[in-house]
Design an enzyme around this catalytic site. Structure first.
Site, short mmCIF file in Angstrom:
data_model
loop_
_atom_site.label_atom_id
_atom_site.label_comp_id
_atom_site.label_asym_id
_atom_site.label_seq_id
_atom_site.Cartn_x
_atom_site.Cartn_y
_atom_site.Cartn_z
N GLU A 83 -4.90 7.67 -2.88
CA GLU A 83 -5.38 6.36 -2.41
C GLU A 83 -5.64 5.41 -3.58
OE1 GLU A 83 -5.64 4.85 0.60
OE2 GLU A 83 -4.54 6.58 1.35
N HIS A 133 1.72 4.55 -2.78
CA HIS A 133 1.85 5.99 -2.53
C HIS A 133 3.25 6.46 -2.97
CE1 HIS A 133 -1.88 6.67 -0.43
NE2 HIS A 133 -1.62 5.80 0.54
N HIS A 173 0.84 -1.20 0.00
CA HIS A 173 0.00 0.00 0.00
C HIS A 173 0.88 1.26 0.00
CE1 HIS A 173 -3.64 2.36 1.21
NE2 HIS A 173 -2.72 3.14 1.74
N GLU A 174 1.82 1.30 0.92
CA GLU A 174 2.69 2.49 0.99
C GLU A 174 3.57 2.59 -0.26
OE1 GLU A 174 1.78 4.50 3.08
OE2 GLU A 174 0.76 3.21 4.54
ZN ZN Z 1 -3.02 5.22 2.00
#
Ligand code: ZN
Length: 499
Positions: free
Chosen positions: A293, A267, A263-264
């Site tokens: 997101e 980003h 997830h990171e």
């Molecule tokens: Zn996030």
């Protein structure tokens, strides 16, 4: 060319303000990763001094002069330049239109709010926290008023996180999503297929580190321009050539670390893909939290929960953890990765039910702002909404209205970004698949370059030229809607749970 000179002066100043902001972020990262416990107070002083310098630069009257000049001659600007000026105006107004006394009051209240929330949460005492929350609400409404959003206070809060988005648009999108998602979750919960959550146990931190590094590097994260460290809560900060991600390791929950890191990484890939020479201007910053997101969720969910991804990485996982995976079949592993189970706690939720947690918060926030709901009635309204949406009733407020930190610091209007990001991620996924149907075969070979290249070109390199709605239209050829997300959830989870 007076306009060109003015524009150059403006952007060079914006980049200077941005540079100060990134130093602040770096101090924040360091605080959560490295800071010796005894240095907290000294660090707070450093951060306050820096914040003051940054605010001074962001509210410098010369900025106002350049902006006025460029706005008067806007017809002579290119579309890109107009985007830069428009965004700079928004930032400048936010930095200059709030009275100093108000800013002080809000900063004090934000920090008081955090402590009041932490205390109320541990004592399960909503009544003690309610006056603080009411004050937070009053303050953000006043802030909206100072900036010209009186009567549209909730829209102001949403726009702060997602430029151009409104409560009306979100209400329509979430309404459509909710109608089909609630029954879908009930069907999954009623399925005879039950994933075994306990199949993955005793994964050493060292091994997890090796595996995680390999995965994130293969996805495209550039460790020459970023790092990953350990912190209590995973996050990603920094931009351009210095992106700092964090993770945490749990021996008996290796998927927690893996998926939060992916997830990171999503980003981080976005931040690393912004145009390096434009950092800080609208051409070199992200397009808002929903788009951010969408990037983290696309890599975390559509990519890393796919069969193709695991055809590549399952053998690697077994090679790093031979003993721990010996008794786990391929299907058991895949099911554990895609476990769905309604829970009361948002941060523990799977990608299907997560959206219902967000819809719940959005509906309550909206009513708080219109006055339909009083702060004192929040706990009951929360319980009713959880029962309606998740089929679960919190036994206490700790597992209900007191679970999230956001409102304690006045961060209303932030939650919707998560779910809008999920919608955009699914929409991008199907567009990418339409352009390259063999995408999962690429993944199975460990090749993620096509997808990353496509995102670089269509999302990352665009900076903040377009808001989320416009970006969805341009990249996918369709309006942002929950259709793709529902299709994706049905396809992925239907195949697992309805058999
Ligand atoms: Zn996030």
């Amino acid at each position: 060319m007076p306009t060109e000179t003015t524009y150059a002066e403006l952007t060079s100043w914006i980049q200077r303000v941005h540079a100060l902001g990134t130093v602040g972020e770096l101090l924040g990262w360091d605080e959560q990763v490295n800071l010796p416990p005894g240095a907290a107070e000294q660090r707070a002083g450093q951060q306050a001094a820096l914040a003051e310098a940054a605010h001074g630069a962001a509210s410098d009257p010369r900025l106002g002069g350049w902006l006025a000049k460029l706005e008067a001659g806007a017809a002579g600007l290119t579309a890109d330049q107009r985007a830069v000026v428009k965004n700079a105006r928004k930032d400048y107004d936010r930095a200059t239109k709030l009275p100093a006394e108000f800013v002080r009051e809000k900063a004090t209240q934000d920090s008081r709010g955090y402590h009041a929330w932490a205390k109320a949460r541990s004592a399960d005492d909503f009544a003690g926290y309610a006056p603080v929350l009411a004050k937070n609400l009053e303050l953000v409404k006043r802030e909206a008023g100072y900036l010209g959003w009186a009567g549209r206070e909730y829209d102001y809060m949403i726009d702060k996180h997602d430029p151009g988005m409104t409560a009306e648009v979100i209400g329509r999108l979430f309404g459509e999503l909710k109608r089909e998602l609630v029954p879908l979750v009930r069907e999954i919960a009623a399925s005879k297929v039950k994933p075994r959550a306990d199949v993955l146990r005793g994964f050493s931190t060292e091994g997890q580190q090796v595996f995680l590094r390999e995965v994130t590097e293969r996805l495209g994260f550039d460790y020459n321009r970023g790092r990953i460290d350990v912190s209590l809560h995973p996050f990603c900060s920094g931009t351009g050539s210095d992106v700092r991600m964090t993770t945490r390791f749990k021996e008996h929950e290796p998927l927690d670390s893996l998926f939060s890191s992916i997830h990171e990484t999503g980003h981080g890939l976005y931040e690393q893909g912004l145009p390096a020479d434009q950092l800080g201007t609208a051409l070199g910053i992200h397009a808002g939290m929903a788009v951010h997101e969408s990037q983290s969720r696309l890599w975390e969910n559509q990519v890393a929960r796919s069969r193709g991804f695991w055809r590549c990485f399952e053998p690697r996982l077994r090679a790093v953890f031979p003993a721990q995976t010996a008794g786990v079949s391929t299907e058991e592993l895949y099911l554990a990765i895609n476990a769905v189970q309604p829970t009361l706690i948002r941060v523990d939720a799977d990608e299907v039910t997560y959206n219902l947690h967000i819809i719940l918060r959005f509906e309550l926030e909206k009513k708080l702002f219109t006055g339909e709901l009083a702060v004192s009635d929040l706990p009951g309204a929360w319980r009713a909404a959880a029962a309606e949406l998740l089929g679960l009733t919190p036994p206490n407020d700790r597992e209900g209205v007191l679970q999230d930190v956001h409102w304690s610091g006045g961060a209303f209007g932030y939650f919707p970004s998560y779910c809008l990001g999920n919608m955009l991620a699914a929409q991008l996924w199907y567009r990418a698949l339409a352009l390259r149907p063999q995408l999962e075969e690429d993944f199975a070979r460990g090749d993620f370059t096509w997808l990353l290249g496509w995102l670089r070109e269509n999302i990352h390199s665009q900076g903040r030229r377009y808001d989320a709605l416009e970006l969805a239209r341009r990249v996918t050829g369709e309006e942002l809607s929950p259709k793709s997300l529902l299709r994706y959830l049905r396809e992925r989870y239907g195949a697992l749970y309805w058999r």
